[in-house]
Design an enzyme around this catalytic site. Sequence first.
Site, PDB file in Angstrom:
ATOM      1  N   SER A 108       5.051   9.012   1.165  1.00 38.53           N
ATOM      2  CA  SER A 108       4.422   8.010   0.285  1.00 38.53           C
ATOM      3  C   SER A 108       3.601   6.993   1.073  1.00 38.53           C
ATOM      4  O   SER A 108       2.929   6.155   0.493  1.00 38.53           O
ATOM      5  CB  SER A 108       5.488   7.296  -0.542  1.00 38.53           C
ATOM      6  OG  SER A 108       6.354   6.551   0.287  1.00 38.53           O
ATOM      7  N   GLN A 125       0.805  -1.223   0.000  1.00 37.82           N
ATOM      8  CA  GLN A 125       0.000   0.000   0.000  1.00 37.82           C
ATOM      9  C   GLN A 125       0.839   1.274   0.000  1.00 37.82           C
ATOM     10  O   GLN A 125       0.313   2.364  -0.181  1.00 37.82           O
ATOM     11  CB  GLN A 125      -0.967  -0.006   1.180  1.00 37.82           C
ATOM     12  CG  GLN A 125      -2.031  -1.066   1.031  1.00 37.82           C
ATOM     13  CD  GLN A 125      -2.978  -1.104   2.222  1.00 37.82           C
ATOM     14  OE1 GLN A 125      -2.631  -0.690   3.321  1.00 37.82           O
ATOM     15  NE2 GLN A 125      -4.163  -1.619   1.988  1.00 37.82           N
ATOM     16  N   ASN A 126       2.151   1.145   0.189  1.00 34.97           N
ATOM     17  CA  ASN A 126       3.004   2.326   0.109  1.00 34.97           C
ATOM     18  C   ASN A 126       3.023   2.795  -1.350  1.00 34.97           C
ATOM     19  O   ASN A 126       3.152   1.993  -2.264  1.00 34.97           O
ATOM     20  CB  ASN A 126       4.416   2.019   0.613  1.00 34.97           C
ATOM     21  CG  ASN A 126       5.210   3.287   0.818  1.00 34.97           C
ATOM     22  OD1 ASN A 126       5.496   4.008  -0.133  1.00 34.97           O
ATOM     23  ND2 ASN A 126       5.549   3.566   2.062  1.00 34.97           N
ATOM     24  N   GLN A 127       2.883   4.082  -1.544  1.00 30.86           N
ATOM     25  CA  GLN A 127       2.739   4.646  -2.888  1.00 30.86           C
ATOM     26  C   GLN A 127       4.066   5.044  -3.526  1.00 30.86           C
ATOM     27  O   GLN A 127       4.084   5.611  -4.614  1.00 30.86           O
ATOM     28  CB  GLN A 127       1.800   5.860  -2.805  1.00 30.86           C
ATOM     29  CG  GLN A 127       0.439   5.484  -2.294  1.00 30.86           C
ATOM     30  CD  GLN A 127      -0.361   6.671  -1.792  1.00 30.86           C
ATOM     31  OE1 GLN A 127       0.197   7.687  -1.357  1.00 30.86           O
ATOM     32  NE2 GLN A 127      -1.677   6.553  -1.829  1.00 30.86           N
ATOM     33  N   PHE A 128       5.185   4.734  -2.887  1.00 33.06           N
ATOM     34  CA  PHE A 128       6.497   5.171  -3.351  1.00 33.06           C
ATOM     35  C   PHE A 128       6.759   4.851  -4.817  1.00 33.06           C
ATOM     36  O   PHE A 128       7.118   5.724  -5.602  1.00 33.06           O
ATOM     37  CB  PHE A 128       7.596   4.556  -2.469  1.00 33.06           C
ATOM     38  CG  PHE A 128       8.980   4.946  -2.883  1.00 33.06           C
ATOM     39  CD1 PHE A 128       9.526   6.141  -2.463  1.00 33.06           C
ATOM     40  CD2 PHE A 128       9.742   4.122  -3.705  1.00 33.06           C
ATOM     41  CE1 PHE A 128      10.807   6.519  -2.838  1.00 33.06           C
ATOM     42  CE2 PHE A 128      11.014   4.477  -4.087  1.00 33.06           C
ATOM     43  CZ  PHE A 128      11.547   5.678  -3.654  1.00 33.06           C
TER      44      PHE A 128
END
Length: 165
Positions: free
Chosen positions: A141, A39-42
């Site tokens: 992020s 789920q981290n948007q990095f």
Amino acid sequence: MTLKRSFPPVVDANTRLLICGSLPGDRSLAARRYYAHPQNQFWRLLSPVAGVDLPALDYDERLAALLAARIGLWDVVAHATRPGSSDAAIRDHAANDLPALAATLPDLRAIAFNGGTAAKIGMRQIRSAGAEMVLIALPSSSPLYTIGIGMKQSAWSALTDFLRE
């Protein structure tokens, strides 16, 4: 409480932009990979900057694509105690030597910090070392930082300016 350690930097002599997080979260530490939490948007945020669909690549290919785009990764915290993955829970941290790493990167133009904790620790360290460098505070992020990916993307997309000839 367990001492948590950051990963080695991902850089080479051509790095123009260094992106620093705070300290890898538990999912990343378990996987031994930067930004491993799904789920981290990095990787989504950085794709337009690197000019590559990073989420579509396996991890080693992602790192190679970043280096090819002249982007490096590291964390500002070398080690700390922290229950869970929240930056707010970081205690007794020791900082990575960001000024020393920056000094080894002849083409480095800017250091960007992924989130408030990384910016606070990293900017203080760079400024106290007297290094003259463009420093950029990015919205985190992390999915816990809920301003929306569109708002985040506009800030992250500005990083492309530091990669142009």
